[in-house]
Design a protein around this motif. Structure first.
Motif: not given
Length: 312
Positions: A155, A158, A199-200, A202-203
């Protein structure tokens, strides 16, 4: 030139820059005059957008986020990534010095064009340019690391990478490499590991929502100071793509070969120096990069002027 054609080609140039490690698409966006519009569109999440969403006003929401602009720009970036990635990857592998020289010319010309946004160079501008240079140099000199891949790190990477992509002079892919996340993210894309990609993403989204708002605020209320700092960042980051370097050895970090013990030298001090291939040709590519930026700027500026005259 139709304004949408201009935006589309801006996306193509941005995509081409993002392919090359050490070069930022944000730099190209700044040169072509779409940077502030891009930041404004990306920072559109606010009370008004939430109200439009709950009202079901899709048309108003589309206009609020300047979605037509983002769509055309995104299509241009995607077109470039698909069409030019092979050619640029080939040049990176077989002609790295010439490609680095070309982008050196692009960035030098870009910094010169950005300086025109400063009506009068003052001490505060010089201080911010110096600070920007130091920041760009610091990022360029960071050494790649290997770290444990955790959900939190995915996260955070990202967030940091997308912020770097928005900041002229810093490459998002280079930052991922420095964080030790280049390989894991690339592998997740290749193997369609949706949990890691989510996850990436969302980050990255969180980074966009926060950093774009900060940039918009700075460009609105501290424009000259911010531009001065960004010019410095661009100049400092030139070290990362400096064409003339002696490499002591290579190491594999995150599945990518990375040079170690790098010495940045003048052209005539590189190993096995040959005037034509190591000095004359690279300088020609530097001049080509400068010429292209000047030509693009003049064409876009000319068409903007013609558009204004037509409206009159």
């Amino acid at each position: 030139m139709n304004k949408w054609v201009k935006i589309y080609f801006s996306g193509i140039f941005m995509g081409a820059a993002d392919i090359v490690p050490g070069v930022s698409g944000g730099t190209i966006a700044f040169i072509l005059g779409v940077y502030e519009r891009l930041i404004s569109a990306l920072s559109g999440v606010n009370k008004k957008s939430i109200q439009l969403l709950f009202k079901g006003d899709i048309k108003g929401l589309w206009k609020h986020f300047d979605a037509s602009f983002l769509l055309v720009l995104g299509v241009g970036i995607l077109t470039s990534l698909i069409a030019l990635s092979g050619a640029i990857s080939f040049a990176l592998e077989f002609y790295p010095r010439y490609l680095a020289s070309f982008f050196l010319g692009l960035i030098l010309a870009s910094a010169a064009l950005l300086s025109k946004d400063l009506p009068k160079l003052q001490i505060k501008h010089l201080i911010m340019i110096l600070l920007g240079c130091c920041f760009g140099l610091l990022v360029s000199l960071l050494s790649p690391t290997n770290i444990n891949v955790t959900p939190l790190m995915v996260i955070l990477s990202g967030m940091i990478a997308i912020c770097a992509m928005l900041l002229p002079g810093i490459s998002g892919s280079f930052i991922l490499l420095m964080l030790g996340m280049y390989g894991p993210v690339l592998l997740a894309i290749k193997n369609l590991e949706l949990s890691v990609l989510a996850l990436f993403a969302s980050g990255a989204l969180l980074g966009l929502l926060t950093f774009s708002k900060l940039l918009k605020y700075l460009m609105t209320y501290f424009r000259e100071i911010t531009i001065s700092f960004l010019i410095g960042v661009m100049l400092g980051s030139l070290l990362k793509i400096w064409p003339w370097k002696n490499i002591g050895q290579w190491t594999n970090i995150d599945g990518k070969d990375v040079p170690e013990n790098v010495m940045y030298v003048m052209p005539w001090n590189i190993n096995d120096y040959q005037m034509s291939s190591d000095l004359v040709y690279p300088l020609c590519f530097v001049l080509l990069g400068i010429f292209i930026i000047k030509a693009i700027n003049n064409i876009f500026l000319l068409n903007d002027t013609n558009d204004i005259d037509t409206k009159r």
